[in-house]
Design a protein around this motif. Structure first.
Motif, mmCIF file in Angstrom:
data_model
loop_
_atom_site.group_PDB
_atom_site.id
_atom_site.type_symbol
_atom_site.label_atom_id
_atom_site.label_comp_id
_atom_site.label_asym_id
_atom_site.label_seq_id
_atom_site.Cartn_x
_atom_site.Cartn_y
_atom_site.Cartn_z
ATOM 1 N N VAL A 68 0.838 -1.201 0.000
ATOM 2 C CA VAL A 68 0.000 0.000 0.000
ATOM 3 C C VAL A 68 0.869 1.246 0.000
ATOM 4 O O VAL A 68 0.553 2.244 -0.651
ATOM 5 N N MET A 69 1.994 1.199 0.726
ATOM 6 C CA MET A 69 2.887 2.352 0.798
ATOM 7 C C MET A 69 3.493 2.682 -0.558
ATOM 8 O O MET A 69 3.845 3.832 -0.819
ATOM 9 N N LYS A 70 3.619 1.694 -1.429
ATOM 10 C CA LYS A 70 4.110 1.971 -2.780
ATOM 11 C C LYS A 70 3.171 2.956 -3.491
ATOM 12 O O LYS A 70 3.625 3.851 -4.199
ATOM 13 N N VAL A 71 1.866 2.772 -3.288
ATOM 14 C CA VAL A 71 0.881 3.675 -3.890
ATOM 15 C C VAL A 71 0.974 5.057 -3.247
ATOM 16 O O VAL A 71 0.940 6.087 -3.933
ATOM 17 N N VAL A 72 1.103 5.094 -1.898
ATOM 18 C CA VAL A 72 1.187 6.362 -1.184
ATOM 19 C C VAL A 72 2.418 7.145 -1.616
ATOM 20 O O VAL A 72 2.340 8.354 -1.878
ATOM 21 N N VAL A 73 3.555 6.462 -1.678
ATOM 22 C CA VAL A 73 4.799 7.128 -2.083
ATOM 23 C C VAL A 73 4.683 7.674 -3.496
ATOM 24 O O VAL A 73 5.151 8.787 -3.792
ATOM 25 N N THR A 74 4.042 6.915 -4.370
ATOM 26 C CA THR A 74 3.876 7.361 -5.756
ATOM 27 C C THR A 74 2.981 8.590 -5.833
ATOM 28 O O THR A 74 3.289 9.560 -6.539
ATOM 29 N N LEU A 75 1.861 8.567 -5.094
ATOM 30 C CA LEU A 75 0.958 9.718 -5.088
ATOM 31 C C LEU A 75 1.649 10.958 -4.522
ATOM 32 O O LEU A 75 1.495 12.065 -5.046
#
Length: 397
Positions: free
Chosen positions: A30-37
């Motif tokens: 999930v953090m991969k998505v957060v970091v990308t955003l």
């Protein structure tokens, strides 16, 4: 209730708490998505910064007419004096307090953020400093040549930039702050590193508030206006700066906050706030001075000599004027001073960057809030000297 949820301060505070809570429970996937955003929103905000600078400073200079060069000189001088005085105050506090502190300097144990899923780069059309210089030169040249077409074009461009700020940047900011604090919480920086350096952070924060009080009291005494009418509107800008760690990224909110003050003239706000966001970094300077003294004692067994610190403070004020108003801009711009004057090695430089990252948000908030005081000083200056706006043909009050 609808008004509360729609207010910017509430959304900023909510973003901070939601980010911290989510960072504590989110998995790596999930953090991969957060970091990308967070990366994409940061790219968008940074792309707009040069546009905001050009859109506000250049038209403001043209409106100031023949007095533009004079006001620019005054603005740079008071920004430099504010920074070096804050540095000297921090230096005095360092010599008085640091030898008596017992500080745990361990910064180990942080989790590593995952890489972004995809990297969407949005390069700025120019650097922040290039935009600042272009704004100044373009505004001055249009004034000198009395080019009405360029003056009108800059005014229209300002309206376009205002639309971008209100319809794009302001709505995005709470989400950007939420993702930033989510990242910090996931890494463990908030739960592990912050307690380790709580003592020096609290001391530096107290220094920020003391210096802000000094600035606003001086601005109020000089201008003859109530400084509370300026600072009371700065809550959203302060919180935004804590989240973004960037004076430049907070510029849109700072303009809105200063614009609500009844004692600041609109053209002074448009001229002073964007300019000071890039050249007035009193909070960051105050922070850096105290931290370099702490690290010097911790790693090298002694505080720097008084002569060395005086030279460091004087030069740091100059570097702060040219430092970008982005996260860590002051410390990055002054790395040459840290290694060249204070003789920090790689270990000292790395520790300086790590500790500075913990406090950078509050230093930035001090910078941004202090800009309001300096703008009040500018307001008092133009009033006392009877400087006139050529377009309004009346004293700038």
């Amino acid at each position: 209730m609808k008004k509360l949820f729609g207010s910017l301060p509430f959304r900023l505070i909510l973003g901070i708490f939601v980010g911290v809570a989510c960072g504590a429970v989110f998995s790596e996937s999930v953090m991969k998505v957060v970091v990308t955003l967070q990366y994409i929103m940061g790219q968008l905000i940074n792309f707009c910064v040069p546009l905001i600078i050009i859109g506000f400073i250049a038209p403001s200079i043209t409106k100031l007419g023949a007095n533009a060069s004079r006001l620019l000189g005054v603005a740079v001088i008071i920004a430099y004096v504010s920074s070096i005085c804050a540095a000297f105050m921090s230096m005095g506090a360092g010599y008085a307090l640091i030898p008596h502190l017992s500080i745990d300097t361990s910064v180990a144990g942080l989790k590593e953020l995952p890489d972004v899923v995809f990297q969407l780069d949005i390069p700025q059309i120019m650097s922040v400093m290039s935009a600042l210089v272009l704004s100044v030169l373009l505004g001055l040249a249009a004034t000198w040549t009395k080019s009405q077409r360029i003056i009108d074009l800059l005014a229209e461009f300002q309206a376009v930039v205002l639309s971008i700020v209100s319809k794009v940047i302001i709505p995005v900011l709470p989400f950007y702050i939420a993702t930033t604090f989510c990242n910090l919480s996931y890494e463990g920086m908030i739960t592990r590193q912050l307690p380790a350096f709580l003592q020096i952070i609290l001391i530096v924060m107290a220094g920020h508030y003391i210096w802000l009080a000094v600035l606003y009291l001086l601005a109020g005494a000089y201008s003859g206006k109530n400084p509370w009418e300026v600072v009371r509107h700065y809550g959203p800008a302060y919180l935004t700066a804590v989240g973004t760690m960037s004076s430049a990224a907070t510029l849109a909110v700072a303009l809105r906050c200063a614009g609500k003050s009844k004692v600041l003239r609109e053209d002074m706000v448009s001229f002073g706030i964007p300019l000071f966001a890039n050249i007035h970094l009193c909070g960051s300077v105050l922070t850096e001075v105290f931290f370099v003294m702490t690290i010097s004692l911790l790693l090298y067994g002694a505080l720097p000599s008084v002569g060395t610190m005086i030279l460091f403070c004087l030069l740091l004020g100059i570097f702060a004027i040219g430092a970008p108003g982005v996260p860590g801009g002051t410390v990055m711009a002054s790395l040459g001073l840290i290694t060249g004057i204070l003789l920090f090695d790689d270990a000292g430089t790395a520790l300086m960057l790590a500790i500075f990252a913990l406090q950078d948000s509050f230093g930035t908030a001090c910078n941004v809030t202090g800009d309001g005081a300096l703008t009040l000083m500018l307001t008092g200056y133009v009033e006392k000297h009877g400087i006139r706006d050529e377009h309004l043909q009346s004293p700038i009050l």
